[in-house]
Design a protein around this motif. Sequence first.
Motif, PDB file in Angstrom:
ATOM      1  N   GLU A 256       0.827  -1.210   0.000  1.00 40.75           N
ATOM      2  CA  GLU A 256       0.000   0.000   0.000  1.00 40.75           C
ATOM      3  C   GLU A 256       0.862   1.262   0.000  1.00 40.75           C
ATOM      4  O   GLU A 256       0.539   2.253  -0.672  1.00 40.75           O
ATOM      5  CB  GLU A 256      -0.926   0.002   1.213  1.00 40.75           C
ATOM      6  CG  GLU A 256      -1.885   1.181   1.234  1.00 40.75           C
ATOM      7  CD  GLU A 256      -2.873   1.112   2.385  1.00 40.75           C
ATOM      8  OE1 GLU A 256      -3.861   1.867   2.354  1.00 40.75           O
ATOM      9  OE2 GLU A 256      -2.658   0.307   3.311  1.00 40.75           O
ATOM     10  N   GLN A 280      -7.775   0.971  -3.483  1.00 40.02           N
ATOM     11  CA  GLN A 280      -7.412   1.642  -2.234  1.00 40.02           C
ATOM     12  C   GLN A 280      -8.318   1.188  -1.093  1.00 40.02           C
ATOM     13  O   GLN A 280      -7.851   0.883   0.012  1.00 40.02           O
ATOM     14  CB  GLN A 280      -7.510   3.156  -2.413  1.00 40.02           C
ATOM     15  CG  GLN A 280      -7.213   3.948  -1.141  1.00 40.02           C
ATOM     16  CD  GLN A 280      -5.765   3.842  -0.706  1.00 40.02           C
ATOM     17  OE1 GLN A 280      -4.869   4.380  -1.348  1.00 40.02           O
ATOM     18  NE2 GLN A 280      -5.527   3.130   0.398  1.00 40.02           N
ATOM     19  N   ARG A 281      -9.630   1.136  -1.348  1.00 37.46           N
ATOM     20  CA  ARG A 281     -10.566   0.704  -0.307  1.00 37.46           C
ATOM     21  C   ARG A 281     -10.321  -0.740   0.101  1.00 37.46           C
ATOM     22  O   ARG A 281     -10.452  -1.095   1.273  1.00 37.46           O
ATOM     23  CB  ARG A 281     -12.008   0.874  -0.791  1.00 37.46           C
ATOM     24  CG  ARG A 281     -12.494   2.312  -0.821  1.00 37.46           C
ATOM     25  CD  ARG A 281     -14.025   2.370  -0.880  1.00 37.46           C
ATOM     26  NE  ARG A 281     -14.557   1.673  -2.047  1.00 37.46           N
ATOM     27  CZ  ARG A 281     -14.771   2.240  -3.224  1.00 37.46           C
ATOM     28  NH1 ARG A 281     -14.503   3.532  -3.397  1.00 37.46           N
ATOM     29  NH2 ARG A 281     -15.284   1.549  -4.231  1.00 37.46           N
ATOM     30  N   GLU A 284      -7.602  -1.085   2.525  1.00 40.30           N
ATOM     31  CA  GLU A 284      -8.108  -0.719   3.849  1.00 40.30           C
ATOM     32  C   GLU A 284      -8.921  -1.854   4.463  1.00 40.30           C
ATOM     33  O   GLU A 284      -8.861  -2.073   5.681  1.00 40.30           O
ATOM     34  CB  GLU A 284      -8.946   0.563   3.732  1.00 40.30           C
ATOM     35  CG  GLU A 284      -8.120   1.778   3.322  1.00 40.30           C
ATOM     36  CD  GLU A 284      -8.974   2.965   2.885  1.00 40.30           C
ATOM     37  OE1 GLU A 284     -10.229   2.842   2.915  1.00 40.30           O
ATOM     38  OE2 GLU A 284      -8.401   4.008   2.519  1.00 40.30           O
ATOM     39  N   ASP A 288      -8.212  -3.800   8.042  1.00 41.00           N
ATOM     40  CA  ASP A 288      -9.219  -3.854   9.107  1.00 41.00           C
ATOM     41  C   ASP A 288      -9.250  -5.201   9.823  1.00 41.00           C
ATOM     42  O   ASP A 288      -9.845  -5.314  10.902  1.00 41.00           O
ATOM     43  CB  ASP A 288     -10.609  -3.545   8.535  1.00 41.00           C
ATOM     44  CG  ASP A 288     -10.797  -2.061   8.236  1.00 41.00           C
ATOM     45  OD1 ASP A 288      -9.987  -1.257   8.720  1.00 41.00           O
ATOM     46  OD2 ASP A 288     -11.741  -1.724   7.490  1.00 41.00           O
TER      47      ASP A 288
END
Length: 344
Positions: A256, A280-281, A284, A288
């Motif tokens: 990333e 990108q999401r 993430e 998480d």
Amino acid sequence: MQPITRLFFASALLVCTTAALAANADTRAREQWHGAIQNGYESLATKTEQLASAAVGYCNTPTSDSRPALNDAWLDAFLAWQRVRFVDFGPVENNNLSWQFQFWPDPKNLVARKARYLLGTEAPVNAEVINQSGVAVQGFPMAEYLLFDEQLNSGENALPAAKNCEVLSAVTRHMARNARGLADSWASFKQHYLDTGPYRDTTIKAGMKALEILEERRLAQPMGLRGNGKRNPYITDAWRSGQSLMAVEATVAGLEKFYLPGLITLLKTDGEARLAERIQRQFEEVADNFPEAHAAMATLMESEERFRILQGLFVDVSQLSTLVNDEAAVALGVVRGFNSSDGD
């Protein structure tokens, strides 16, 4: 000027402008990648130097405080390597440097066999011995064995035994020299990297391959989702220290930080801003899963309830791999080649 002629010149101008934008994007992406990877290599050099210093310091003055500090120094350096592990081209190819940093997989337990030999020899173990002993001796898995192997550390060669300290100090110094040399070589490699167009695809493929290995060999296989269907945490990297999943997190974080920005530059130039946002999401989403997944993989395999943590991580990594290896690769015209992680 006739309308057809004007249309021809307008079309030609559009083609030239589009090509120029693409060429500029390629250059910008390579500039981003080079600078980011340079930072990653510098961090690796610093952390391995700190590890070598911690090893010497502990062996000279072993205390209840210096041993945890030594273990932490190993982990910090190991995670720094995981963040740049995806780079499989350029200076890291010289002298099998990537294998020197991490000999893995190790199905025949060669690291343990080599360690037992070195610990059993009466001859001094110095830099020359480490240089000549092969990649199984020279990197993080060997240091991990000396620090964390349960059987070793319950016997007479447990740290701070003199022979173990001698081997550990020689290995960590070897790693520190390699890491500093790699950082310096990457800096010297800059102009060639920026001037050579094919490194665009080479860099993209390096990230793709890292995600495939992460999905298939570092998660699916030990989880029993491939092969014989049996769960086996002991084929992961860093199983002795229980840090396999911390290593997974570091690899994703490294991709990333060091890989994604250049990829986004290329995607946005090609009109793929929505795909760039989805990737990108998804990075993430993978992140998480932590810190819940900050546990030894063997621990997460002890019950179906805890195993679901691994399953969630695997699903998120698989989705990330699909976005990069399929959708982004197609959008950028990158042809996927043979990958040894496919098992073919």
